[in-house]
Scaffold this motif. Structure first.
Motif, PDB file in Angstrom:
ATOM      1  N   PRO A   1     -14.583  -3.246  -7.218  1.00 55.98           N
ATOM      2  CA  PRO A   1     -15.509  -2.768  -8.272  1.00 55.98           C
ATOM      3  C   PRO A   1     -15.140  -1.410  -8.862  1.00 55.98           C
ATOM      4  O   PRO A   1     -15.962  -0.812  -9.540  1.00 55.98           O
ATOM      5  CB  PRO A   1     -16.850  -2.662  -7.526  1.00 55.98           C
ATOM      6  CG  PRO A   1     -16.639  -3.147  -6.156  1.00 55.98           C
ATOM      7  CD  PRO A   1     -15.205  -3.228  -5.891  1.00 55.98           C
ATOM      8  N   ILE A   2     -13.949  -0.925  -8.627  1.00 59.34           N
ATOM      9  CA  ILE A   2     -13.587   0.410  -9.146  1.00 59.34           C
ATOM     10  C   ILE A   2     -13.588   0.389 -10.672  1.00 59.34           C
ATOM     11  O   ILE A   2     -13.184  -0.595 -11.293  1.00 59.34           O
ATOM     12  CB  ILE A   2     -12.200   0.856  -8.600  1.00 59.34           C
ATOM     13  CG1 ILE A   2     -12.029   2.368  -8.802  1.00 59.34           C
ATOM     14  CG2 ILE A   2     -11.059   0.102  -9.265  1.00 59.34           C
ATOM     15  CD1 ILE A   2     -10.858   2.945  -8.035  1.00 59.34           C
TER      16      ILE A   2
ATOM     17  N   GLN B   1       4.205  -2.570  -7.650  1.00 63.38           N
ATOM     18  CA  GLN B   1       3.988  -2.938  -6.248  1.00 63.38           C
ATOM     19  C   GLN B   1       2.640  -3.640  -6.035  1.00 63.38           C
ATOM     20  O   GLN B   1       2.200  -3.796  -4.894  1.00 63.38           O
ATOM     21  CB  GLN B   1       4.062  -1.687  -5.373  1.00 63.38           C
ATOM     22  CG  GLN B   1       5.458  -1.094  -5.352  1.00 63.38           C
ATOM     23  CD  GLN B   1       5.560   0.124  -4.476  1.00 63.38           C
ATOM     24  OE1 GLN B   1       4.558   0.694  -4.076  1.00 63.38           O
ATOM     25  NE2 GLN B   1       6.771   0.524  -4.177  1.00 63.38           N
TER      26      GLN B   1
ATOM     27  N   LEU C   1     -10.051   4.798   1.263  1.00 62.03           N
ATOM     28  CA  LEU C   1     -10.011   4.657  -0.202  1.00 62.03           C
ATOM     29  C   LEU C   1     -10.836   3.445  -0.638  1.00 62.03           C
ATOM     30  O   LEU C   1     -11.687   3.539  -1.534  1.00 62.03           O
ATOM     31  CB  LEU C   1      -8.552   4.512  -0.662  1.00 62.03           C
ATOM     32  CG  LEU C   1      -8.335   4.045  -2.100  1.00 62.03           C
ATOM     33  CD1 LEU C   1      -8.829   5.097  -3.085  1.00 62.03           C
ATOM     34  CD2 LEU C   1      -6.861   3.762  -2.361  1.00 62.03           C
ATOM     35  N   PHE C   2     -10.593   2.306   0.010  1.00 58.91           N
ATOM     36  CA  PHE C   2     -11.307   1.090  -0.395  1.00 58.91           C
ATOM     37  C   PHE C   2     -12.789   1.163  -0.025  1.00 58.91           C
ATOM     38  O   PHE C   2     -13.635   0.627  -0.726  1.00 58.91           O
ATOM     39  CB  PHE C   2     -10.641  -0.146   0.229  1.00 58.91           C
ATOM     40  CG  PHE C   2      -9.412  -0.569  -0.518  1.00 58.91           C
ATOM     41  CD1 PHE C   2      -9.483  -1.509  -1.526  1.00 58.91           C
ATOM     42  CD2 PHE C   2      -8.178   0.011  -0.253  1.00 58.91           C
ATOM     43  CE1 PHE C   2      -8.363  -1.882  -2.241  1.00 58.91           C
ATOM     44  CE2 PHE C   2      -7.046  -0.353  -0.957  1.00 58.91           C
ATOM     45  CZ  PHE C   2      -7.143  -1.302  -1.955  1.00 58.91           C
TER      46      PHE C   2
ATOM     47  N   LEU D   1      -0.293  -2.659  -6.364  1.00 55.52           N
ATOM     48  CA  LEU D   1      -1.413  -1.869  -5.849  1.00 55.52           C
ATOM     49  C   LEU D   1      -2.506  -1.726  -6.915  1.00 55.52           C
ATOM     50  O   LEU D   1      -3.704  -1.762  -6.612  1.00 55.52           O
ATOM     51  CB  LEU D   1      -0.906  -0.487  -5.393  1.00 55.52           C
ATOM     52  CG  LEU D   1      -1.882   0.361  -4.608  1.00 55.52           C
ATOM     53  CD1 LEU D   1      -2.522  -0.410  -3.467  1.00 55.52           C
ATOM     54  CD2 LEU D   1      -1.191   1.603  -4.052  1.00 55.52           C
TER      55      LEU D   1
ATOM     56  N   ILE E   1     -14.855   2.696  -2.694  1.00 61.52           N
ATOM     57  CA  ILE E   1     -15.013   1.916  -3.924  1.00 61.52           C
ATOM     58  C   ILE E   1     -16.231   1.004  -3.873  1.00 61.52           C
ATOM     59  O   ILE E   1     -16.892   0.776  -4.878  1.00 61.52           O
ATOM     60  CB  ILE E   1     -13.725   1.089  -4.183  1.00 61.52           C
ATOM     61  CG1 ILE E   1     -12.545   2.037  -4.471  1.00 61.52           C
ATOM     62  CG2 ILE E   1     -13.925   0.120  -5.334  1.00 61.52           C
ATOM     63  CD1 ILE E   1     -11.206   1.341  -4.504  1.00 61.52           C
ATOM     64  N   PHE E   2     -16.537   0.513  -2.661  1.00 61.46           N
ATOM     65  CA  PHE E   2     -17.660  -0.431  -2.537  1.00 61.46           C
ATOM     66  C   PHE E   2     -18.959   0.313  -2.263  1.00 61.46           C
ATOM     67  O   PHE E   2     -18.982   1.242  -1.449  1.00 61.46           O
ATOM     68  CB  PHE E   2     -17.387  -1.441  -1.413  1.00 61.46           C
ATOM     69  CG  PHE E   2     -16.331  -2.436  -1.768  1.00 61.46           C
ATOM     70  CD1 PHE E   2     -16.650  -3.593  -2.449  1.00 61.46           C
ATOM     71  CD2 PHE E   2     -15.004  -2.201  -1.454  1.00 61.46           C
ATOM     72  CE1 PHE E   2     -15.673  -4.513  -2.795  1.00 61.46           C
ATOM     73  CE2 PHE E   2     -14.011  -3.102  -1.798  1.00 61.46           C
ATOM     74  CZ  PHE E   2     -14.354  -4.263  -2.476  1.00 61.46           C
TER      75      PHE E   2
ATOM     76  N   PHE F   1       0.851  -1.186   0.000  1.00 60.81           N
ATOM     77  CA  PHE F   1       0.000   0.000   0.000  1.00 60.81           C
ATOM     78  C   PHE F   1       0.890   1.240   0.000  1.00 60.81           C
ATOM     79  O   PHE F   1       2.084   1.148   0.279  1.00 60.81           O
ATOM     80  CB  PHE F   1      -0.910  -0.017   1.234  1.00 60.81           C
ATOM     81  CG  PHE F   1      -1.930  -1.109   1.199  1.00 60.81           C
ATOM     82  CD1 PHE F   1      -2.976  -1.067   0.295  1.00 60.81           C
ATOM     83  CD2 PHE F   1      -1.839  -2.200   2.046  1.00 60.81           C
ATOM     84  CE1 PHE F   1      -3.917  -2.084   0.246  1.00 60.81           C
ATOM     85  CE2 PHE F   1      -2.771  -3.214   2.001  1.00 60.81           C
ATOM     86  CZ  PHE F   1      -3.809  -3.158   1.102  1.00 60.81           C
ATOM     87  N   GLN F   2       0.267   2.383  -0.295  1.00 63.58           N
ATOM     88  CA  GLN F   2       1.060   3.623  -0.301  1.00 63.58           C
ATOM     89  C   GLN F   2       1.676   3.816   1.078  1.00 63.58           C
ATOM     90  O   GLN F   2       0.974   3.829   2.088  1.00 63.58           O
ATOM     91  CB  GLN F   2       0.157   4.799  -0.651  1.00 63.58           C
ATOM     92  CG  GLN F   2      -0.300   4.761  -2.099  1.00 63.58           C
ATOM     93  CD  GLN F   2      -1.565   5.548  -2.289  1.00 63.58           C
ATOM     94  OE1 GLN F   2      -2.584   5.262  -1.665  1.00 63.58           O
ATOM     95  NE2 GLN F   2      -1.513   6.539  -3.143  1.00 63.58           N
TER      96      GLN F   2
ATOM     97  N   THR G   1      -9.091  -4.536   4.017  1.00 65.89           N
ATOM     98  CA  THR G   1      -9.558  -3.949   2.748  1.00 65.89           C
ATOM     99  C   THR G   1     -10.438  -4.948   1.994  1.00 65.89           C
ATOM    100  O   THR G   1     -11.359  -4.561   1.288  1.00 65.89           O
ATOM    101  CB  THR G   1      -8.379  -3.527   1.840  1.00 65.89           C
ATOM    102  OG1 THR G   1      -7.614  -4.681   1.499  1.00 65.89           O
ATOM    103  CG2 THR G   1      -7.494  -2.493   2.487  1.00 65.89           C
TER     104      THR G   1
ATOM    105  N   ARG H   1      -4.400  -4.894  -6.976  1.00 66.59           N
ATOM    106  CA  ARG H   1      -5.304  -4.985  -5.835  1.00 66.59           C
ATOM    107  C   ARG H   1      -6.575  -4.170  -6.104  1.00 66.59           C
ATOM    108  O   ARG H   1      -7.675  -4.576  -5.746  1.00 66.59           O
ATOM    109  CB  ARG H   1      -4.584  -4.471  -4.573  1.00 66.59           C
ATOM    110  CG  ARG H   1      -5.461  -4.411  -3.325  1.00 66.59           C
ATOM    111  CD  ARG H   1      -5.867  -5.800  -2.893  1.00 66.59           C
ATOM    112  NE  ARG H   1      -6.864  -5.762  -1.819  1.00 66.59           N
ATOM    113  CZ  ARG H   1      -8.173  -5.704  -2.012  1.00 66.59           C
ATOM    114  NH1 ARG H   1      -8.657  -5.665  -3.244  1.00 66.59           N
ATOM    115  NH2 ARG H   1      -9.008  -5.683  -1.001  1.00 66.59           N
TER     116      ARG H   1
END
Lengths: 333, 343
Positions: free
Chosen positions: B189-190, B179, A121-122, B181, A125-126, A109-110, A164, B184
């Motif tokens: 669903p993005i 990496q 962030l995640f 990401l 998305i959902f 991850f960042q 996540t 992932r």
């Protein structure tokens, strides 16, 4: 069909009946130059809803490829794949992704983002699912919620990855070798997360090459080797398939000329015996019966017992029995 | 020092490099191709004449005739305003006024081409005077808006837009890909478009104010003028940023190694550094060089920035440039979206 009323509290309800995953005749080959690797070779599998399903096998057995096909990351060369009753690349990818959670083998991850920011962030998305705080509690990362991911330990990072995956309250969770490289305490913490998710009604597909992990967590296990399922059942069923559930390992000052392997194998409660010069492994169904009989035989033949150890049979033994190899002994199969 | 360890490390590193064809191409193949290309482009030849501006009505006819007969010079006869503009934009090396007997040159000696033009004019005058004395009045161009620093600041803003948008967008994206990401995110669903728009806004938001900060530094420290419309400048910066972001995204849409993305970026940026008119003028380019200079976005961006900073330019002056750059950005984004790979 699962009605919303009957759906478990931790998992989104599904309007589609049937198994969580159905794989029929799955094949996948990778080519690089002249090298051709058959990663999955005609694999059939059904994962039922609500179970923790373990895919156990050595590195390179085809576990990760199989899971990546199920996750929609990789397209198979041949075979049928149904995930939650749907097929990838038929216009429903978005829907499937909303209903599954994925924890990859490794994700960085960042580094400068905090745990809470990554989850934020995640979460965005959902369309539905757990709150960030709920996810943090679920994986016990409360103390690290505002820490940057760079400062997390391996176990904490992996728990964040699992968090996540759980944010969208998935019906199906994929965990690809989630505890590789983690210390025992971190592994147990992750196991607790999986158990809690299962208790909420979720389905988990767990790939691992740790036999104890598969044994502890899985309702059913498929042992995969060379891209095929070579054994399938509950851990207890697979172990019982060996014919006995215990092993007695003995070390003596030498068998030569005094005791033959067949004599050890003929002792009461002994199912099988493997002998070397001064070492024998007996597969037994009753430890105390076998040990008493064996000691008596050693005394009669004047063989000194230097060491004795007993242990339960494991999935590793099942794998060795089926393939003649150990799970961790090579990485190219 | 342990030679055995050094040898083992060197062999391991070399093999890793040798077995990455992408890295190999950008490290060896690309420089060789570039050298061949530049070698063909810059074959030994007679240098092109240096353009100078003669102000109509302010230079005597015999003097103009003398200059026109000097093959090292290209004489443009312009009115006073056009001549000033030609000097500001680097189209010409200097302005000529006065007569053959009392020539009056105006130039910024910081520019090499201005000095060369001055030397050619003085040589022509010497020849005409048959070795006799000549008196040339030279005025250093120091009016704000007409100096090299005024030319340079908009160019630097253009270069910064190019670097920040292309590297900031492209390189970071490849890092996220290596990496895992991006992989992932792919299993969530993005939507691809949502991710890319969010990514671009997040990475690019600081580029716009930075352009104005650079302009302000130029204004405060070197009296660089700002004569045009601030809104037009804002539009130029945003659209230019989008154009370079689109190009950066296109470069990064499939690259999976740092060498690969660096090579692609260099391929795109090198022609712009050389031909884009940021550090030195490309106004006098002709033929193939002119065609190539017109092709690179940086040329139009630096021109538009100079229009709104050094001249009273507004949307009327930069409108076509904005449209062209917008179209370029749309093409790049469309291609990038189609080619984009999560893993």
């Amino acid at each position: 069909m699962n009605s919303p009323a009957s759906a478990a509290p931790g998992v989104a309800s599904s309007a589609i009946d049937g198994p969580a995953i159905e794989l029929v005749g799955l094949r996948k080959t990778f080519r690089k130059g002249r090298d051709v690797t058959v990663a999955v070779n005609g694999l059939d599998l059904v994962v039922e809803r609500g179970e923790v399903f373990g895919l156990l096998g050595p590195n390179g057995a085809g576990k990760t490829t199989t899971v990546e096909i199920c996750e929609g990351l990789t397209a198979p060369d041949a075979g049928q794949v149904r995930v939650l009753g749907r097929q990838w690349r038929t216009g429903v990818d978005q829907e499937i992704r909303e209903r599954i959670g994925v924890c990859l083998q490794e994700t960085k991850f960042q580094e400068k983002a905090t745990v809470r920011e990554i989850l934020g962030l995640f979460r965005a998305i959902f369309p539905g699912g757990r709150s960030i705080e709920e996810a943090i509690d679920l994986v016990s990362l409360g103390e690290k919620a505002d820490s940057r991911t760079k400062g997390l330990s391996g176990g904490q990072r992996q728990r964040l990855a699992v968090a996540t995956a759980l944010l969208g309250r998935p019906e199906l969770l994929f965990l690809d070798e989630p505890t590789t490289g983690l210390d025992p305490q971190s592994r147990r913490q992750l196991w607790d997360v999986v158990r809690e998710y299962r208790a909420g009604g979720g389905t988990t597909v767990l790939t691992t090459h740790y036999m104890d992990e598969a044994q502890q967590l899985s309702d059913r296990v498929a042992i995969v080797d060379a891209g095929q399922v070579i054994a399938l059942g509950t851990p207890a069923e697979l172990i019982r398939s060996l014919g006995a559930e215990h092993f007695v390992e003995i070390e003596v000052d030498g068998f030569a000329g005094k005791i033959r392997p067949a004599e050890l194998a003929a002792l009461p409660a002994v199912e099988h015996c493997e002998c070397e010069d001064a070492r024998a492994v007996l597969t037994v169904d009753s430890v105390h019966t076998a040990v008493v009989a064996m000691e008596r035989l050693l005394q009669e033949r004047d063989v000194a017992l230097l060491g004795l150890a007993t242990r339960h049979a494991t999935l590793e033994d099942v794998f060795v029995h089926l393939t003649g190899r150990h799970l961790r002994e090579d990485g190219k199969s | 020092m342990n030679p055995r360890v050094i040898r083992a490390v060197a062999i391991a590193m070399f093999k890793e490099f040798w077995r990455t064809p992408e890295a190999l191409f950008w490290t060896y193949g690309f420089p060789i191709l570039m050298m061949i290309g530049l070698g063909l482009a810059f074959q030994p030849r007679v240098p092109p004449p240096v353009p100078i501006a003669v102000v109509i009505g302010e230079a005597g006819a015999p003097f103009v005739e003398l200059l026109q007969n000097t093959k090292e010079l290209e004489v443009l006869q312009l009115d006073a305003a056009a001549a000033d503009r030609a000097l500001v934009r680097g189209r010409v090396g200097l302005l000529v006024r006065g007569t053959k007997a009392a020539p009056d040159l105006r130039l910024d000696p910081v520019r090499v081409e201005s000095q060369i033009a001055q030397l050619h004019i003085e040589r022509a005058l010497h020849r005409a005077a048959a070795g006799g004395p000549i008196a040339v009045a030279t005025a250093i161009e120091d009016r704000p808006g007409a100096r090299y620093i005024d030319f340079l600041v908009p160019g630097l803003i253009g270069l910064n837009l190019m670097g920040a948008c292309m590297w900031g967008i492209g390189f970071n994206l490849v890092m996220m890909r290596t990496q895992n990401l991006l992989r992932r995110l792919f299993v969530t669903p993005i939507r691809r478009g949502d991710f890319l728009i969010g990514y671009i806004v997040g990475r690019g938001v600081l580029v716009v104010p930075e352009a104005f900060v650079l302009a302000a530094i130029g204004m405060i420290f070197w009296d660089v003028p700002f004569r045009g419309s601030v809104l037009a400048m804002l539009a130029v910066v945003i659209v230019s940023g989008l154009a370079f972001t689109g190009l950066g995204l296109l470069c990064a849409s499939r690259a999976t190694t740092y060498e690969g993305i660096a090579g692609l970026m260099q391929t795109c940026q090198l022609p712009m550094w050389m031909l884009g008119g940021a550090l030195f003028s490309n106004e006098s380019f002709t033929g193939l060089m002119r065609w190539a200079a017109d092709l690179v976005p940086l040329t139009h961006i630096t021109n538009a920035l100079r229009d709104v900073m050094l001249e009273p330019g507004g949307f009327a002056e930069v409108g076509w440039t904005l449209l062209g750059l917008g179209g370029f950005a749309v093409v790049c984004f469309t291609l990038a979206l189609r080619l984009f790979r999560w893993h």
